[in-house]
Design an enzyme around this catalytic site. Structure first.
Site, PDB file in Angstrom:
ATOM      1  N   CYS A 200       2.879   7.230  13.305  1.00 19.24           N
ATOM      2  CA  CYS A 200       2.765   8.671  13.565  1.00 19.24           C
ATOM      3  C   CYS A 200       2.632   9.511  12.299  1.00 19.24           C
ATOM      4  CB  CYS A 200       3.966   9.154  14.371  1.00 19.24           C
ATOM      5  SG  CYS A 200       4.383   8.070  15.740  1.00 19.24           S
ATOM      6  N   HIS A 335       8.463  17.575  12.556  1.00 14.00           N
ATOM      7  CA  HIS A 335       7.852  16.455  13.283  1.00 14.00           C
ATOM      8  C   HIS A 335       8.042  16.700  14.774  1.00 14.00           C
ATOM      9  CE1 HIS A 335       6.296  12.473  13.925  1.00 14.00           C
ATOM     10  NE2 HIS A 335       7.405  12.074  14.526  1.00 14.00           N
ATOM     11  N   HIS A 375       1.925  14.849  21.357  1.00 15.83           N
ATOM     12  CA  HIS A 375       2.058  14.038  20.146  1.00 15.83           C
ATOM     13  C   HIS A 375       0.754  13.287  19.907  1.00 15.83           C
ATOM     14  CE1 HIS A 375       3.438  11.631  16.991  1.00 15.83           C
ATOM     15  NE2 HIS A 375       4.467  11.016  17.539  1.00 15.83           N
TER      16      HIS A 375
END
Length: 551
Positions: A200, A335, A375
């Protein structure tokens, strides 16, 4: 007899020269990097302007999937963790990811079928990124431009393998290394070409590596970012069975309802130069990367478990790289996946470094673009970076989408963190001049970056004269179909977001597009006449180029 006076003088001069060289090397190591161009496609936003409008308005761009990627009826189950099933129907999806113009990139239609759509999307966005930076794509060929691309998923290779249709195009078309290598090949870029997979955090790690490469002199310009497409259900099944996905289909970042993330698609790129070079080249500087850092969790509570001490360390190292005090930072893009474990760990780390910073005069405003678009995994970091660039330019503090009550596990905070909700702008908080950004990979690689507005960005820009003369507009493309589409898209964008003046628009249109084989040109003296000409051109039967090959 030795002249010790001359020897001493020579020694002092050598020491001074070495000190000067050391100072130069240290300055180069931490030299600011300018962002001179950017482009993106994210759920609900086909370009940076639409992306900012989505963020500013607090829009949730997630949608219910039916059969756009796979048949959800075959995989959906409301039972969380059920083997072979996915606990949500909601995803962040891009439109028309199967569409591509291979001729524009010197590719045959046969080859294009076997090239990962993520790589096709990167090619398109790279072209836009160069043009938005004011560069003719044809003129970057042969330049020592680096390419640094984050990518973690290879769903298309899995799909092709399942068909048994294997040929020489498949391997090269789906290799992770080709995410960067194909960009370098197609555009003729001769700097470092690196594909990055740190899960990620991939795209923000790619930006960090691009900055390092520029400072070391490995390249004079760098293209950096990431891409992510969801083309097969296997990864979503794995995340669902591991109970990482939100059954409610939302990234409830920082909220009491945080129950997991939503998988999403996207692509974003930034074009970078060292600040000194960008200034010397007369580039429009969108924002300045002041410093960045990357580290690893190491031996923590688990391979995929967030690690607070490691997050604190990477933030402090980035601040040291940027030579900034944490109290100077006014905004932080987290994040922020919206998981019950990840959010409290991250917020506590942010509060330790920034909230409790000595000398803080105003609260640190937090944000999380995942609440808007989900995401994007390997494109998540670049989504946050592009949001920060737009935020610094616009000076607004957008809300965290659908944020209600805060997570009850935010214990013992300093009181210096502000979580903006939909509605009025936060009162008593100045427009941020410096912002921070975090991106954490689920296998433990963390990245943190500090960004600032360029000097003088707060001054009012001079308004170009309106002008009364008719302006020339020149368009070109690789095919008649692409040319008509180009005219149609410009007309749509102008109706949605009118340009400031006709002369400035003409300058932008004419400056960057190379003279390709199919062309269309006309004069317009008003916006109404321009739109009429665009509409007419979009419907016209444009003649083919001469048979002798000349444009």
């Amino acid at each position: 007899m030795k002249n010790y006076k001359d020897l001493l003088k020579t020694s002092i001069l050598k020491i001074q020269e070495k000190d000067r060289r050391i100072a130069e090397l240290e300055a180069a190591r931490d030299e600011p990097v300018a962002i001179v161009g950017l482009s993106c496609r994210f759920p609900g936003a086909a370009d940076p302007e639409a992306f900012w409008e989505l963020i500013r308005s607090g829009t949730d761009a997630l949608t219910t999937m039916t059969d756009q990627r796979w048949n959800m009826d075959d995989y959906y189950s409301s039972r969380i963790g059920e083997p072979g099933k996915i606990c949500t129907r909601r995803f962040g999806l891009l439109d028309a990811v199967d569409q591509f113009d291979p001729a524009a990139f010197g590719m045959s239609e046969t080859e294009a079928v076997y090239v990962d759509p993520q790589h096709r999307l990167l090619l398109e966005q790279a072209w836009f990124c160069f043009e938005r930076a004011g560069l003719d794509v044809g003129r970057v060929r042969g330049a020592d431009t680096g390419v640094f691309i984050g990518q973690m998923n290879s769903d298309y290779a899995r799909l092709i393998k399942s068909t048994g249709d294997l040929n020489p195009y498949v391997g090269l078309g789906n290799a992770l290394s080709a995410a960067a290598g194909r960009l370098s090949y197609v555009f003729g870029l001769k700097g470092p070409s690196v594909s990055v997979d740190t899960a990620c955090s991939s795209s923000l790690v790619a930006v960090h590596l691009a900055c390092q490469s520029l400072r070391m002199g490995d390249c004079s310009m760098a293209l950096a970012g990431g891409v992510n497409l969801l083309l097969s259900p296997e990864a979503a099944i794995g995340a669902s069975v591991s109970q990482m996905l939100s059954p409610n289909g939302r990234c409830n970042t920082f909220g009491s309802g945080a129950d997991g993330y939503v998988r999403s698609e996207g692509c974003g790129l930034v074009l970078l130069k060292t600040l000194a070079r960008a200034q010397a080249d007369g580039d429009t500087i969108l924002a300045v990367i002041r410093g960045s850092a990357v580290n690893q969790d190491g031996r923590s509570h688990g391979l995929s478990a967030p690690n607070g001490p490691a997050q604190i360390e990477v933030m402090r190292r980035a601040l040291a790289s940027a030579k900034l005090d944490p109290a100077e930072v006014g905004y932080l893009e987290a994040h922020g996946t919206g998981t019950a474990l990840g959010d409290p760990v991250e917020v506590q780390a942010i509060d330790t470094v920034y909230g409790r910073a000595e000398g803080r005069q105003a609260p640190l405003v937090l944000g999380a673009v995942k609440a808007n678009i989900g995401h994007c995994e390997s494109a998540a970091g670049i989504a946050g970076l592009i949001k920060l660039v737009l935020l610094l330019q616009q000076g607004q503090l957008p809300p965290i989408a659908h944020l209600g009550e805060l997570n009850p596990h935010f214990d013992d905070l300093s009181g210096q963190l502000l979580f903006p909700k939909s509605g009025a702008q936060p009162s008593g908080v100045a427009r941020p001049g410096i912002a921070a950004l975090s991106s954490f990979g689920y296998t433990g690689t963390n990245a943190h970056l500090l960004l600032s507005r360029p000097e003088g960005a707060g001054a009012e820009a001079a308004t170009p004269p309106a002008g009364t003369a008719r302006q020339a507009f020149c368009f070109s493309a690789h095919s008649a179909t692409a040319l008509r589409q180009q005219l149609r898209q410009l007309a749509q964008r102008l109706r949605a977001r009118p340009a400031a003046t006709l002369p400035s628009l003409a300058a932008a249109v004419n400056r960057v597009r190379g003279r390709l084989a199919y062309r269309h040109a006309f004069l317009a003296g008003s916006m109404a006449e321009l739109l009429s000409q665009l509409d007419a051109g979009a419907q016209a039967d444009l003649p083919p180029p001469p048979l002798d090959g000349r444009p």
